[in-house]
Design an enzyme around this catalytic site. Structure first.
Site, PDB file in Angstrom:
ATOM      1  N   HIS A 145      -3.566  -4.526   7.836  1.00  0.00           N
ATOM      2  CA  HIS A 145      -3.681  -3.372   8.752  1.00  0.00           C
ATOM      3  C   HIS A 145      -2.800  -3.556   9.977  1.00  0.00           C
ATOM      4  CE1 HIS A 145      -5.219   0.391  10.194  1.00  0.00           C
ATOM      5  NE2 HIS A 145      -5.891   0.507   9.074  1.00  0.00           N
ATOM      6  N   ARG A 159      -7.273  12.632   0.652  1.00  0.00           N
ATOM      7  CA  ARG A 159      -6.216  13.129   1.547  1.00  0.00           C
ATOM      8  C   ARG A 159      -4.829  12.658   1.124  1.00  0.00           C
ATOM      9  NH1 ARG A 159      -7.557   9.912   7.070  1.00  0.00           N
ATOM     10  NH2 ARG A 159      -9.573  10.913   6.721  1.00  0.00           N
ATOM     11  N   ARG A 167      -9.512   8.005  -1.226  1.00  0.00           N
ATOM     12  CA  ARG A 167     -10.538   8.323  -0.234  1.00  0.00           C
ATOM     13  C   ARG A 167     -11.443   9.433  -0.746  1.00  0.00           C
ATOM     14  NH1 ARG A 167      -8.925   6.406   5.266  1.00  0.00           N
ATOM     15  NH2 ARG A 167     -10.780   7.525   5.900  1.00  0.00           N
ATOM     16  N   ASN A 170       0.852  -1.187   0.000  1.00  0.00           N
ATOM     17  CA  ASN A 170       0.000   0.000   0.000  1.00  0.00           C
ATOM     18  C   ASN A 170       0.893   1.244   0.000  1.00  0.00           C
ATOM     19  OD1 ASN A 170      -1.391   2.287   1.059  1.00  0.00           O
ATOM     20  ND2 ASN A 170      -3.077   0.955   1.650  1.00  0.00           N
ATOM     21  N   GLU A 193      -8.622   0.214  -2.923  1.00  0.00           N
ATOM     22  CA  GLU A 193      -9.480   0.237  -1.728  1.00  0.00           C
ATOM     23  C   GLU A 193     -10.443   1.390  -1.893  1.00  0.00           C
ATOM     24  OE1 GLU A 193      -7.204   0.768   1.805  1.00  0.00           O
ATOM     25  OE2 GLU A 193      -6.129  -1.096   1.541  1.00  0.00           O
ATOM     26  N   GLU A 208     -10.674  -9.564   3.272  1.00  0.00           N
ATOM     27  CA  GLU A 208      -9.409  -9.143   3.881  1.00  0.00           C
ATOM     28  C   GLU A 208      -9.686  -8.995   5.364  1.00  0.00           C
ATOM     29  OE1 GLU A 208      -7.089  -5.978   2.078  1.00  0.00           O
ATOM     30  OE2 GLU A 208      -6.308  -5.416   4.054  1.00  0.00           O
ATOM     31  N   THR A 261      -8.338   3.655   8.284  1.00  0.00           N
ATOM     32  CA  THR A 261      -9.536   2.811   8.349  1.00  0.00           C
ATOM     33  C   THR A 261      -9.617   2.173   9.736  1.00  0.00           C
ATOM     34  OG1 THR A 261      -9.044   2.314   6.051  1.00  0.00           O
ATOM     35  CG2 THR A 261     -10.796   1.041   7.080  1.00  0.00           C
TER      36      THR A 261
HETATM   37  N1  PXP Z   1      -5.831  -2.970   4.289  1.00  0.00           N
HETATM   38  C1  PXP Z   1      -6.772  -2.011   4.352  1.00  0.00           C
HETATM   39  C2  PXP Z   1      -8.161  -2.358   3.957  1.00  0.00           C
HETATM   40  C3  PXP Z   1      -6.447  -0.697   4.744  1.00  0.00           C
HETATM   41  O1  PXP Z   1      -7.399   0.242   4.808  1.00  0.00           O
HETATM   42  C4  PXP Z   1      -5.107  -0.413   5.055  1.00  0.00           C
HETATM   43  C5  PXP Z   1      -4.717   0.995   5.428  1.00  0.00           C
HETATM   44  O2  PXP Z   1      -4.891   1.827   4.338  1.00  0.00           O
HETATM   45  C6  PXP Z   1      -4.158  -1.447   4.971  1.00  0.00           C
HETATM   46  C7  PXP Z   1      -4.555  -2.725   4.606  1.00  0.00           C
HETATM   47  C8  PXP Z   1      -2.729  -1.208   5.272  1.00  0.00           C
HETATM   48  O3  PXP Z   1      -2.587  -0.921   6.623  1.00  0.00           O
HETATM   49  P1  PXP Z   1      -1.186  -0.414   7.166  1.00  0.00           P
HETATM   50  O4  PXP Z   1      -0.904   0.896   6.483  1.00  0.00           O
HETATM   51  O5  PXP Z   1      -1.415  -0.286   8.640  1.00  0.00           O
HETATM   52  O6  PXP Z   1      -0.169  -1.461   6.808  1.00  0.00           O
END
Ligand code: PXP
Length: 247
Positions: free
Chosen positions: A197, A57, A53, A8, A78, A159, A109
């Site tokens: 996440h 942002r 988003r 990401n 996403e 997920e 999120t």
């Molecule tokens: N998965 C989803 C659905 C998310 O919203 C996010 C954060 O944007 C992530 C994974 C990645 O999370 P992190 O940045 O904490 O690794």
């Protein structure tokens, strides 16, 4: 099957949007998320994840289109369950969409999508995306009722939200891992199971104990590490840690 890594890259764009500045786009105006996409690919990323988003942002629409055109990696968008984002997804045509809850005030999120509470709308958005050839994931808490609802809504993937695990301390860590394992076992019966996440270079070892995972989506820790070693090395380091996984 090896455990795949979706990187990401939202927070590369966060750096630019924090100042509404040109940097870290390149001097010839190559968008920083595109540069990051090339670097992530070189480090062994299996896909790229971007979250456009509602408040824009970090990732901008123009970033998304340039990534789609220029980076030879599957793209995971996403998005919130809104008509606006559905329109963007249908134009962008990423390989995957991950439906997430979105609220303006949150820093990131916060929880999983409540598929049960938003069933009809979620089911409709999933169907419209799938009609366009896009595989759809829903980001859910590791709750068996949500896993079941995701199956009934005909999602291709779930997920599992690993944020509660990542924030847990003491005995709650194992409790959260057990919830994730139970949701993965249930989901795996009919869906692809991903997770994401709050995963970092330390807690990845515990994440690797969760069965049936196909892909991890990791952002913040990799981008943070990239400030020390560069993004290509940061991605490679995470991939090396993930190589130990056996489903
Ligand atoms: N998965 C989803 C659905 C998310 O919203 C996010 C954060 O944007 C992530 C994974 C990645 O999370 P992190 O940045 O904490 O690794």
């Amino acid at each position: 099957m090896p455990l795949l890594l979706g990187v990401n890259i939202d927070h590369i764009a966060t750096l630019r949007q924090a100042r509404y500045a040109k940097e870290p786009d390149s001097p010839n105006a190559e968008p920083c998320p595109v540069i990051a996409g090339h670097d992530a690919l070189a480090g062994g990323a299996d896909s790229l994840t971007i979250h456009v988003r509602g408040d824009r942002r970090h990732m901008q629409d123009a970033d998304a289109y340039r990534i789609r055109e220029e980076i030879k990696l599957p793209l995971n968008l996403e998005m919130g369950v809104t008509e606006e984002m559905l329109g963007l997804a249908l134009k962008l045509k990423p390989e995957f969409v991950c439906l997430v809850p979105e609220s303006r005030m949150e820093i990131t999120t916060e929880g999983g999508l409540d598929v049960l509470a938003s069933f009809d709308k979620t089911r409709m958005v999933i169907a419209r995306l799938q009609d366009a050839g896009i595989r759809v994931s829903v980001f859910i808490d590791p709750d068996l009722k949500q896993v079941e609802a995701a199956c009934e809504a005909c999602a291709d993937m779930i997920e599992l939200h690993t944020g509660a695990f990542a924030n847990a301390t003491g005995d709650a860590v194992q409790t959260e891992l057990d919830r994730l394992a139970a949701a993965a076992k249930e989901g795996h019966l009919s869906l692809q199971v991903n997770a994401g996440h709050g995963i970092n270079y330390t807690n990845i070892q515990q994440i690797l104990t969760i069965p049936h995972l196909a892909e991890l989506n990791i952002g913040h820790s990799i981008i943070a590490r990239s400030t020390r070693v560069g993004l290509t090395a940061a991605v490679r380091e995470m991939k090396e840690l993930m190589a130990a996984y056996s489903a």
